[in-house]
Design a protein around this motif. Structure first.
Motif, PDB file in Angstrom:
ATOM      1  N   ASN A  86      -3.758   7.349  -3.369  1.00  0.00           N
ATOM      2  CA  ASN A  86      -3.235   6.125  -2.764  1.00  0.00           C
ATOM      3  C   ASN A  86      -3.147   5.005  -3.777  1.00  0.00           C
ATOM      4  OD1 ASN A  86      -5.905   4.442  -2.508  1.00  0.00           O
ATOM      5  ND2 ASN A  86      -6.400   6.462  -1.704  1.00  0.00           N
ATOM      6  N   LEU A 129      -2.903   0.467  -3.991  1.00  0.00           N
ATOM      7  CA  LEU A 129      -2.865  -0.887  -3.443  1.00  0.00           C
ATOM      8  C   LEU A 129      -2.232  -1.788  -4.487  1.00  0.00           C
ATOM      9  CD1 LEU A 129      -6.441  -1.196  -1.850  1.00  0.00           C
ATOM     10  CD2 LEU A 129      -4.272  -0.884  -0.640  1.00  0.00           C
ATOM     11  N   THR A 163       0.854  -1.174   0.000  1.00  0.00           N
ATOM     12  CA  THR A 163       0.000   0.000   0.000  1.00  0.00           C
ATOM     13  C   THR A 163       0.892   1.227   0.000  1.00  0.00           C
ATOM     14  OG1 THR A 163      -1.804   1.160   1.141  1.00  0.00           O
ATOM     15  CG2 THR A 163      -0.189   0.034   2.520  1.00  0.00           C
TER      16      THR A 163
END
Length: 271
Positions: free
Chosen positions: A54, A56, A35
């Motif tokens: 962000n 992942l 992450t």
């Protein structure tokens, strides 16, 4: 996503059948999960950061021991990114669309889609990349069940797909009518994101040999992106997707411009 997980798990299981003690093992392979906090350096005069972006990731890493203390690390990872932007233009930031496709400004008149104009206020851009890390790892010998390492190298990513979710307005046909709030979902702008991005960086971590040859690995790294995140067509104005107006009321064609760095935490299970 399920197919990716099954493929990676199958390869990792095959590697495990050739298990031996972790210390002295020449090849290690297994699953990796990550992450990241994405740091967008937006250089456009018309876009700005719209919040925390962000990432992942999931994939498989392989470590090849060159010596006891030097390892070549590579693999395949799938990165699922969420990028957030907002309009910075005082005179509005617009684009023309047809269905789910944002039309390049050079093609607007040809496709006769002048009525399908949208004013973007904020944007969430989702992108999937296939990443191939190429790094050198410098590690200690095992101290009990643990050994420690540092990595340095490149992360090269190739764009697989991207979609755009916008919040904004449909401009009224008459200046005396109010604009209509009109979110747009799953929009596509072909070639808006550059097809490849590269980052150089380093990470520090620890490897725990908790059973047999199986190791749990945790690492924290910083990667500086040195390639453009968005395609820059401003020099020939062939693929600008957005437009605004200058102080003289003249139309100006623009594209987003940014570079990306990331702070990444990874957790791996190696066999």
């Amino acid at each position: 996503m399920k197919k990716i997980l099954l493929l990676i798990a199958g390869i990792s299981f095959g590697m495990n059948t050739m298990a031996q003690d972790a210390e002295g093992k020449e090849v290690q392979a297994g699953l990796v999960f990550g992450t990241s906090i994405l740091m967008q350096n937006v250089t456009s005069d018309y876009f700005q950061k719209g919040g925390l972006s962000n990432d992942l990731s999931i994939g498989m890493n392989v470590n090849f021991s060159l010596t006891e203390s030097l390892v070549f690390c590579t693999g395949v990872e799938f990165d699922f990114e969420t990028l957030k932007y907002e309009s910075k233009s005082n005179n509005g930031l617009f684009y023309v669309y047809e269905g789910k496709n944002i039309i390049p400004q050079s093609d607007v008149d040809v496709l006769n889609t002048n009525q399908n104009v949208y004013q973007m206020d904020s944007r969430i851009q989702k992108a999937t990349y296939l990443t191939i890390p190429t790094m050198l790892q410098f590690r200690t010998n095992f101290i009990g069940y643990f050994r420690y390492f540092g990595k340095f190298g490149l992360r090269n990513s190739f764009l697989v797909k991207s979609t755009i979710n916008d919040e904004g307005y449909t401009p009224p046909l008459s200046p005396i009518l109010p604009a209509n709030t009109d979110p747009r979902e799953d929009m596509r702008a072909k070639n808006d994101l550059f097809f490849m991005k590269s980052a150089v960086g380093m990470s520090l971590g620890a490897e725990w040999n908790f059973v047999g040859s199986t190791c749990l690995v945790a690492e924290l790294g910083y990667y500086y992106g040195f390639t453009p995140l968005h395609t820059q067509w401003n020099t020939d104005k062939q693929k600008n997707y957005h437009f605004t107006y200058n102080s003289a009321g003249e139309k100006v064609e623009v594209n987003n411009a940014a570079q990306q760095s990331q702070l990444q935490f990874k957790l791996s299970i190696l066999f």
